[in-house]
Design an enzyme around this catalytic site. Structure first.
Site, PDB file in Angstrom:
ATOM      1  N   PRO A  78       0.820  -1.213   0.000  1.00 19.08           N
ATOM      2  CA  PRO A  78       0.000   0.000   0.000  1.00 19.08           C
ATOM      3  C   PRO A  78       0.856   1.265   0.000  1.00 19.08           C
ATOM      4  O   PRO A  78       1.782   1.386   0.798  1.00 19.08           O
ATOM      5  CB  PRO A  78      -0.795  -0.112   1.310  1.00 19.08           C
ATOM      6  CG  PRO A  78      -0.049  -1.080   2.169  1.00 19.08           C
ATOM      7  CD  PRO A  78       0.671  -2.001   1.252  1.00 19.08           C
ATOM      8  N   SER A 107      -3.881   0.960  -0.660  1.00 20.76           N
ATOM      9  CA  SER A 107      -3.933   1.787   0.551  1.00 20.76           C
ATOM     10  C   SER A 107      -5.300   2.442   0.691  1.00 20.76           C
ATOM     11  O   SER A 107      -5.932   2.822  -0.298  1.00 20.76           O
ATOM     12  CB  SER A 107      -2.851   2.870   0.478  1.00 20.76           C
ATOM     13  OG  SER A 107      -3.058   3.827   1.497  1.00 20.76           O
ATOM     14  N   TYR A 130      -6.356   1.989   7.382  1.00 25.09           N
ATOM     15  CA  TYR A 130      -5.998   2.697   8.609  1.00 25.09           C
ATOM     16  C   TYR A 130      -7.299   2.973   9.340  1.00 25.09           C
ATOM     17  O   TYR A 130      -8.245   3.488   8.742  1.00 25.09           O
ATOM     18  CB  TYR A 130      -5.331   4.037   8.297  1.00 25.09           C
ATOM     19  CG  TYR A 130      -3.908   3.962   7.820  1.00 25.09           C
ATOM     20  CD1 TYR A 130      -2.935   3.325   8.583  1.00 25.09           C
ATOM     21  CD2 TYR A 130      -3.531   4.550   6.617  1.00 25.09           C
ATOM     22  CE1 TYR A 130      -1.618   3.281   8.147  1.00 25.09           C
ATOM     23  CE2 TYR A 130      -2.219   4.506   6.183  1.00 25.09           C
ATOM     24  CZ  TYR A 130      -1.271   3.872   6.945  1.00 25.09           C
ATOM     25  OH  TYR A 130       0.024   3.827   6.531  1.00 25.09           O
ATOM     26  N   THR A 156      -2.783  -2.219   9.144  1.00 25.39           N
ATOM     27  CA  THR A 156      -1.406  -1.802   9.392  1.00 25.39           C
ATOM     28  C   THR A 156      -1.265  -1.480  10.874  1.00 25.39           C
ATOM     29  O   THR A 156      -1.907  -0.565  11.392  1.00 25.39           O
ATOM     30  CB  THR A 156      -1.045  -0.593   8.509  1.00 25.39           C
ATOM     31  OG1 THR A 156      -1.121  -1.008   7.144  1.00 25.39           O
ATOM     32  CG2 THR A 156       0.357  -0.088   8.806  1.00 25.39           C
ATOM     33  N   ARG A 165       8.163  13.031  10.368  1.00 24.57           N
ATOM     34  CA  ARG A 165       8.976  12.939   9.150  1.00 24.57           C
ATOM     35  C   ARG A 165       9.525  14.336   8.849  1.00 24.57           C
ATOM     36  O   ARG A 165       8.847  15.184   8.294  1.00 24.57           O
ATOM     37  CB  ARG A 165       8.139  12.386   8.008  1.00 24.57           C
ATOM     38  CG  ARG A 165       7.531  11.043   8.419  1.00 24.57           C
ATOM     39  CD  ARG A 165       6.847  10.315   7.329  1.00 24.57           C
ATOM     40  NE  ARG A 165       6.176   9.128   7.867  1.00 24.57           N
ATOM     41  CZ  ARG A 165       5.234   8.455   7.242  1.00 24.57           C
ATOM     42  NH1 ARG A 165       4.848   8.835   6.029  1.00 24.57           N
ATOM     43  NH2 ARG A 165       4.673   7.403   7.794  1.00 24.57           N
ATOM     44  N   LYS A 211       0.004  -6.148   9.055  1.00 23.39           N
ATOM     45  CA  LYS A 211       1.219  -5.543   8.486  1.00 23.39           C
ATOM     46  C   LYS A 211       1.930  -4.735   9.570  1.00 23.39           C
ATOM     47  O   LYS A 211       1.293  -3.931  10.263  1.00 23.39           O
ATOM     48  CB  LYS A 211       0.829  -4.627   7.319  1.00 23.39           C
ATOM     49  CG  LYS A 211       1.981  -3.891   6.650  1.00 23.39           C
ATOM     50  CD  LYS A 211       1.495  -3.207   5.375  1.00 23.39           C
ATOM     51  CE  LYS A 211       2.623  -2.542   4.608  1.00 23.39           C
ATOM     52  NZ  LYS A 211       2.968  -1.217   5.119  1.00 23.39           N
ATOM     53  N   SER A 233       7.268  -5.831   8.583  1.00 28.21           N
ATOM     54  CA  SER A 233       7.491  -4.514   7.975  1.00 28.21           C
ATOM     55  C   SER A 233       7.768  -3.483   9.056  1.00 28.21           C
ATOM     56  O   SER A 233       7.222  -3.571  10.165  1.00 28.21           O
ATOM     57  CB  SER A 233       6.230  -4.096   7.189  1.00 28.21           C
ATOM     58  OG  SER A 233       6.356  -2.776   6.686  1.00 28.21           O
ATOM     59  N   HIS A 235       7.398  -0.338   7.863  1.00 26.06           N
ATOM     60  CA  HIS A 235       6.795   0.764   7.099  1.00 26.06           C
ATOM     61  C   HIS A 235       7.851   1.492   6.260  1.00 26.06           C
ATOM     62  O   HIS A 235       7.781   2.703   6.063  1.00 26.06           O
ATOM     63  CB  HIS A 235       6.112   1.742   8.066  1.00 26.06           C
ATOM     64  CG  HIS A 235       4.834   2.334   7.544  1.00 26.06           C
ATOM     65  ND1 HIS A 235       3.597   2.036   8.059  1.00 26.06           N
ATOM     66  CD2 HIS A 235       4.590   3.227   6.556  1.00 26.06           C
ATOM     67  CE1 HIS A 235       2.661   2.733   7.426  1.00 26.06           C
ATOM     68  NE2 HIS A 235       3.245   3.463   6.496  1.00 26.06           N
ATOM     69  N   ARG A 290       8.947   1.519  -2.249  1.00 22.01           N
ATOM     70  CA  ARG A 290       9.535   2.644  -2.987  1.00 22.01           C
ATOM     71  C   ARG A 290       9.802   2.259  -4.436  1.00 22.01           C
ATOM     72  O   ARG A 290       9.734   3.116  -5.327  1.00 22.01           O
ATOM     73  CB  ARG A 290      10.797   3.140  -2.281  1.00 22.01           C
ATOM     74  CG  ARG A 290      10.469   3.853  -0.956  1.00 22.01           C
ATOM     75  CD  ARG A 290      11.668   4.526  -0.363  1.00 22.01           C
ATOM     76  NE  ARG A 290      11.378   5.198   0.902  1.00 22.01           N
ATOM     77  CZ  ARG A 290      11.318   4.598   2.087  1.00 22.01           C
ATOM     78  NH1 ARG A 290      11.517   3.290   2.180  1.00 22.01           N
ATOM     79  NH2 ARG A 290      11.065   5.293   3.178  1.00 22.01           N
TER      80      ARG A 290
END
Ligand SMILES: Cc1cc2nc3c(=O)[nH]c(=O)nc-3n(C[C@H](O)[C@H](O)[C@H](O)COP(=O)(O)O)c2cc1C
Length: 357
Positions: A78, A107, A130, A156, A165, A211, A233, A235, A290
């Site tokens: 996703p 997603s 989510y 997730t 970030r 996930k 994962s 993420h 990515r």
């Protein structure tokens, strides 16, 4: 002359096409971005111990996941706001995945929405949610997801809150998904527990993917709770910083799961050889986030299709040179961990770009 013959060319094109905000959203991670670098460093640290004099004149890289045949052991994870990278968004990914023959995990924070997409591009697909409201809201989504024919439902679990970030924050840049959900109210995510899993398993008959698993103990709890797919994962290093590279968590997770359910893994997988390493360590299939986003940025559906074709070539070449002709033949004795050659970073799978090619 074809536009792309290597994955490096696709990455280079993606960089040319994206503005700084979208580029940083794609490549960035949480806090110091150490988890982003560790994902890549860990993948680069596993090396092959190849076998020779096996007949590899015909290499078969196909496999199966949740009853869906996969042309290569790869899924498209996703990607929220994927329409930032190319306007077709989730639909372009869906078309490329369908035409090539792998599975997409859509997603919940991208366009088009899951019901529109199911009509536009029918086919096997997993929906990732989510939690942004209560249990009744989630139940309604799962019901609609089943009605729309989704193959599986994915929660997730590593996004209890939205991480910091700094690349985005320092530019005051908010991803489209954040704008849609009013800055991203992830508070219901923080309330998710094993009771949420029990509730879904009790009420719904759809394969459940968790996930964001990072340790053997949680993988074991997943299996005991009836979870159908354990997804290792972090993420892509975008949530909790200072985590292990995901490929390093894989051996303990596959040991704990002991073949009872499929195991997906993602984090730092960019090339065919990377996928083969994860398969040696017991993964059922590998997510490449990515990779997916970069190919979308380089040219949408057609570039993603091309990227998958190149990836398939890399996987089959690696398998042949490791002396293995089928996915079932990829076993832990074919790899070992070695010291990394140099400090890794998010795009260190493409050293020729750095050299200026
Ligand atoms: C731009 C971007 C958006 C993402 N959006 C989501 C998302 O909406 N839901 C989710 O579960 N994971 C999301 N992820 C994480 C990916 O699904 C996947 O776990 C991660 O990209 C794997 O690491 P890799 O990028 O090194 O392959 C996103 C990742 C990226 C790069």
């Amino acid at each position: 002359m074809p536009e792309f013959l290597t994955l490096s060319e696709i990455v280079k094109k993606a960089r040319e096409k994206l503005d700084q905000g979208a580029w940083d959203y794609l490549r960035g991670g949480a806090d110091t971005e150490s988890a982003v670098r560790r994902n890549r460093e860990a993948v680069e640290s596993w090396v092959f111990k190849p076998r020779v004099l096996n007949d590899v004149s015909s290499v078969d890289a196909t496999t199966e996941f949740l009853g869906v045949p996969l042309r290569i052991p790869v899924v498209m994870p996703p990607i929220g706001s994927v329409q930032i990278f190319e306007e077709g968004g989730g639909a372009s990914v869906a078309r490329a995945a369908k035409e090539f023959g792998i599975l997409q995990i859509l997603s919940s924070v991208c366009w088009p929405d899951f019901e529109t997409l199911a009509k536009e591009v029918p086919g096997p697909r997993i929906y990732q949610l989510y939690l942004v409201s209560d249990e009744a809201w989630m139940d309604d989504i799962i019901e609609r997801c089943m009605e729309a024919g989704y193959t599986g439902f994915c929660l997730t679990a590593d996004t209890q809150t939205y991480s910091r970030r700094e690349r985005d924050i320092m530019k005051r840049w908010i991803p489209l998904s954040g704008r849609v959900t009013g800055g991203g109210d992830f508070s219901p995510q923080a309330k998710m527990t094993w009771d949420t899993v029990a509730h879904i398993k009790e009420k719904f008959d759809i394969p459940l993917v968790i996930k964001g698993v990072g340790v053997a103990e949680d993988a074991r709890l997943c299996v005991e709770a009836g979870v159908d797919v354990v997804y290792v994962s972090n993420h892509g290093g975008r949530q909790l910083d200072h985590t292990r590279g995901c490929i390093d968590a894989l051996p303990e997770v596959t040991e704990a799961v002991a073949g009872r359910v499929p195991v997906l893994v993602d984090g730092g997988f960019m090339r065919g050889a990377d996928v083969v390493k994860a398969m040696c360590l017991g993964a059922t299939a590998v997510g490449m986030g990515r990779f997916e986003a970069l190919a979308m940025a380089a040219g949408g559906e057609s570039a993603l299709l091309k990227a998958l074709e190149i990836l398939e070539h890399e996987i089959k070449t690696t398998m042949a040179l490791a002396g293995i002709d089928s996915i079932a033949g990829l076993t832990p004795d074919l790899v070992e961990r070695q010291y990394p050659l140099r400090p890794a970073h998010v795009l260190s799978a493409f050293p020729l770009i750095e050299e200026g090619y």
